[in-house]
Design a protein around this motif. Sequence first.
Motif, short mmCIF file in Angstrom:
data_model
loop_
_atom_site.label_atom_id
_atom_site.label_comp_id
_atom_site.label_asym_id
_atom_site.label_seq_id
_atom_site.Cartn_x
_atom_site.Cartn_y
_atom_site.Cartn_z
N LEU A 1 0.83 -1.21 0.00
CA LEU A 1 0.00 0.00 0.00
C LEU A 1 0.86 1.26 0.00
N ILE A 2 1.95 1.24 0.75
CA ILE A 2 2.87 2.38 0.75
C ILE A 2 3.47 2.58 -0.64
N LEU A 3 3.83 1.48 -1.30
CA LEU A 3 4.35 1.59 -2.67
C LEU A 3 3.29 2.16 -3.61
N ALA A 4 2.04 1.76 -3.42
CA ALA A 4 0.96 2.30 -4.26
C ALA A 4 0.80 3.80 -4.04
N PHE A 5 0.92 4.26 -2.80
CA PHE A 5 0.82 5.69 -2.52
C PHE A 5 1.95 6.47 -3.21
N PHE A 6 3.16 5.94 -3.18
CA PHE A 6 4.28 6.62 -3.83
C PHE A 6 4.07 6.72 -5.34
N ASN A 7 3.58 5.66 -5.95
CA ASN A 7 3.34 5.70 -7.39
C ASN A 7 2.19 6.63 -7.74
N ALA A 8 1.16 6.67 -6.89
CA ALA A 8 0.07 7.63 -7.11
C ALA A 8 0.58 9.07 -7.00
N ALA A 9 1.49 9.31 -6.06
CA ALA A 9 2.09 10.64 -5.94
C ALA A 9 2.89 10.99 -7.19
N GLY A 10 3.58 10.02 -7.77
CA GLY A 10 4.28 10.27 -9.02
C GLY A 10 3.34 10.65 -10.15
N LEU A 11 2.19 9.99 -10.23
CA LEU A 11 1.20 10.35 -11.25
C LEU A 11 0.66 11.76 -11.02
N MET A 12 0.45 12.14 -9.75
CA MET A 12 -0.03 13.49 -9.47
C MET A 12 1.00 14.55 -9.86
N LEU A 13 2.28 14.23 -9.69
CA LEU A 13 3.32 15.17 -10.12
C LEU A 13 3.32 15.35 -11.63
N ILE A 14 3.05 14.28 -12.36
CA ILE A 14 3.05 14.37 -13.82
C ILE A 14 1.93 15.29 -14.31
N VAL A 15 0.75 15.21 -13.70
CA VAL A 15 -0.38 16.04 -14.14
C VAL A 15 -0.33 17.44 -13.54
N GLY A 16 0.66 17.74 -12.70
CA GLY A 16 0.81 19.09 -12.16
C GLY A 16 0.12 19.34 -10.85
N ALA A 17 -0.33 18.31 -10.16
CA ALA A 17 -0.98 18.48 -8.85
C ALA A 17 0.04 18.18 -7.76
#
Length: 203
Positions: free
Chosen positions: A34-50
Motif C-alpha cells: 500500500l505504501i508503494l501504491a501511494f508513492f506511485n500515485a504521488a508520481g502520477l499526481m506530479l506528472i499532471v501538475g498536482a
Amino acid sequence: MIQTFAFYLFATLLIASAALTISARNPVHSVLWLILAFFNAAGLMLIVGAEFIAMMLIIVYVGAVAVLFMFVVMMLDIDFAELRAGFVSNLPLGLLLAVVLAAEMVFAVAAWRVGGVDMGGRISPTPEGMSNIEAVGRLLYTRYLYIFEGAGLVLLVAMIGAIVLTHRNRAGTRPQNVSQQNRRRPQDAVRNVDHPVGQGIEL
C-alpha cells in the motif's frame, strides 16, 4: 516521450502494488504494498501538475496513515487463517464493487473526452507563474482562513477527547508521583544498621 514513459511506469507499478495489497497473505506485506501504491500515485499526481496532492499522499498517507496501519497490524494478535477465509467469502462482493468502480471510471473518462462540465465560471486555472501548492496556500490562508482554523480546532478537541477517554485511574496500578519523589529525603530512603558479624539479616 519521457512523460509518457513515466506515466506508464507509475501506472503499471500502481496497479501491480494495488493488486498485491489485496492479495498478499501477510497483512504487514499488504501495508508495505500500500505504501508503494501511494508513492506511485504521488508520481502520477506530479506528472499532471498536482504537486499539493502528491505531497499530501506522501506526508499524510505514507507518513501517518500507512505507518499507523503498520503499528496496528504488528501490535494486534491477528488470526491470518481467519482473514484468508474472510477474503474468500467476500470475493464475490469485492468483484462486484470492482466492476462498478471500473464502469464509473470508464463513464467519467468518456464524459471528460466529450466535453467538460460547465460550472458557470466557478473553476479558474492556476495563475501564470504560480505553482499549485502556492495557489492552494493563498486560498487557505486568505479566503478560507477561518474555515481552516476551525478545522484545526475540531482536530484539537478530538485529540484532547481521545487523551481524556484513554487516561483513566485503573485499580491495581502504582502511578508515578513526581512531587512525592522530589520531597523524599535520603534519610527516609536509606537506613544504616550496625549488624553483628556472623548473624543473619532481618527483613
